[in-house]
Scaffold this active site. Structure first.
Site, PDB file in Angstrom:
ATOM      1  N   ASP A  96      -7.312  20.016  51.550  1.00 47.62           N
ATOM      2  CA  ASP A  96      -6.638  20.386  50.310  1.00 47.62           C
ATOM      3  C   ASP A  96      -5.147  20.504  50.600  1.00 47.62           C
ATOM      4  OD1 ASP A  96      -7.155  21.660  47.420  1.00 47.62           O
ATOM      5  OD2 ASP A  96      -5.549  22.790  48.419  1.00 47.62           O
ATOM      6  N   GLU A 123      -6.172  17.665  44.215  1.00 49.79           N
ATOM      7  CA  GLU A 123      -5.476  17.485  45.487  1.00 49.79           C
ATOM      8  C   GLU A 123      -6.420  17.636  46.672  1.00 49.79           C
ATOM      9  OE1 GLU A 123      -4.669  21.821  44.241  1.00 49.79           O
ATOM     10  OE2 GLU A 123      -4.972  19.872  43.295  1.00 49.79           O
ATOM     11  N   HIS A 180       5.131  16.397  37.630  1.00 54.00           N
ATOM     12  CA  HIS A 180       3.857  15.749  37.977  1.00 54.00           C
ATOM     13  C   HIS A 180       4.055  14.340  38.537  1.00 54.00           C
ATOM     14  CE1 HIS A 180       1.074  18.783  36.407  1.00 54.00           C
ATOM     15  NE2 HIS A 180       1.998  19.015  35.478  1.00 54.00           N
ATOM     16  N   ASN A 185       4.098  20.508  41.771  1.00 55.54           N
ATOM     17  CA  ASN A 185       4.007  20.019  40.393  1.00 55.54           C
ATOM     18  C   ASN A 185       4.883  20.852  39.463  1.00 55.54           C
ATOM     19  OD1 ASN A 185       2.374  17.739  40.457  1.00 55.54           O
ATOM     20  ND2 ASN A 185       0.477  18.908  40.329  1.00 55.54           N
ATOM     21  N   ASP A 198       2.302  13.070  41.805  1.00 54.44           N
ATOM     22  CA  ASP A 198       1.503  11.844  41.937  1.00 54.44           C
ATOM     23  C   ASP A 198       1.947  11.023  43.136  1.00 54.44           C
ATOM     24  OD1 ASP A 198       0.057  12.545  39.723  1.00 54.44           O
ATOM     25  OD2 ASP A 198       1.096  11.187  38.345  1.00 54.44           O
TER      26      ASP A 198
END
Length: 358
Positions: free
Chosen positions: A223, A266, A236, A231, A240
């Site tokens: 993770d 994630e 975002h 973010n 990405d």
């Protein structure tokens, strides 16, 4: 199938020889030319059969069934029999279109048209050679009409061959388009659209297949650390790109040694067959070092991407879900321990660890 195609012409050859024998008995034609015809034609059939049956045709030609040589030989047999035959010879010409019809499916239209022209010229040559010996107009008219009938029929088959060739070309194009579409569908069904890694469903299918084959394996659930903060603070789109960079580097490291999937958000799942935990941990550390030493577009130089991971072993299909859960618990122990590390499966604590924000 090739052998059967080779054998298909033999009944027609036998029929022509029977017709020639009938002509011999009825008209008293010389027997020697008929014997020579039988010997040469059967020898040719035997040669073609031997080449196809033994597999030598694959070495001699790019078209292993030898359709063009066989059909050329067959049309030559018909023309020769037409020359030898007497009053019954018009029946032989019925075999010419039949022979050419096989080429419509086995050859391209250019070769079919070439064979059609050879048949027209061959029969026309025999008719021309017979004309001086014809004493009555009905015999001449019969030969000319049979040649004309043969020419029209063979030419029509050549035209149909062109139409069939266009249909085959369209079918090949449609088949190629369908194959590409199925490949795209397969890609969409098995790959994560953002990272290009296996998606969760595809990874579960791979895991179940490995577990059913009783291959022991080691799982790692990773993770990204503080990804929500990235973010929130940088947008975002930057998040990405971070996921894409993580997926690309993970695939480069694990591409041949194991499997990598975007498990959700994630989270990423790594799988090493044969329960090679040492190698899995080593690759995770390499991935962690690579990410820590890389700059990412849209992030300040001071921001480094890290992740926490948990490792668990799986021995059988029945414990697959449990092994993933153990890896999940181990990952959160790594989070509690300060992030940026890998935790192995340990004895279950009295209670589950408190799950901090990622």
């Amino acid at each position: 199938m090739r052998v059967q195609q080779t054998l298909l012409g033999m009944p027609a050859l036998l029929l022509m020889q029977c017709l020639l024998l009938v002509e011999h008995r009825v008209s008293g034609a010389p027997l020697a030319p008929l014997v020579a015809y039988a010997v040469i034609t059967w020898a040719g059939c035997a040669i073609f059969y031997g080449l196809v049956r033994s597999g030598w045709s694959e070495r001699l030609s790019s078209e292993p069934s030898l359709s063009l040589p066989q059909m050329t030989f067959a049309m030559g047999c018909v023309v020769w029999a037409y020359w030898l035959a007497g009053p019954l010879r018009p029946a032989l010409l019925l075999l010419m279109p039949l022979t050419l019809s096989f080429g419509v499916f086995a050859l391209d239209d250019r070769r079919v048209r070439t064979l059609s022209a050879l048949g027209i010229v061959g029969v026309g040559g025999v008719v021309a050679l017979r004309l001086p010996a014809q004493s009555a107009w009905p015999d001449v008219a019969l030969d000319l009409s049979m040649w004309l009938f043969t020419a029209v029929t063979l030419a029509s088959i050549g035209v149909l061959a062109r139409r069939l060739a266009r249909m085959r070309e369209r079918l090949r194009a449609q088949k190629s388009e369908l194959r590409d579409a199925l490949a795209r569908i397969q890609l969409l069904a098995t790959r994560d659209a953002l990272t290009g890694l296996l998606n969760r469903r595809a990874m579960m299918e791979q895991l179940q297949a490995l577990a059913r084959s009783r291959q022991p394996m080691t799982l790692a659930l990773a993770d990204l650390d503080r990804f929500k903060q990235i973010n929130d603070e940088h947008g975002h789109a930057v998040g990405d790109r971070v996921l894409q960079a993580f997926g690309q580097r993970a695939q480069q490291l694990f591409g041949e040694a194991g499997l990598v999937a975007r498990w959700g958000g994630e989270e990423f799942l790594f799988v090493m067959p044969h329960a090679d935990e040492t190698l899995l941990r080593m690759l995770l550390e390499q991935l962690r070092s690579t990410l820590a030493g890389s700059a990412h577009e849209g992030l300040p130089v001071s921001v480094r991407i890290g992740f926490s991971a948990g490792v668990a072993r799986c021995q059988a299909l029945a414990e697959l879900e449990e092994a993933i859960e153990r890896a999940d618990q181990a990952m959160y122990r790594a989070k509690v321990a300060g992030r940026g590390c890998t935790s192995g499966q340990a004895a279950a604590a009295a209670q589950d660890p408190v799950r901090e924000p990622a």
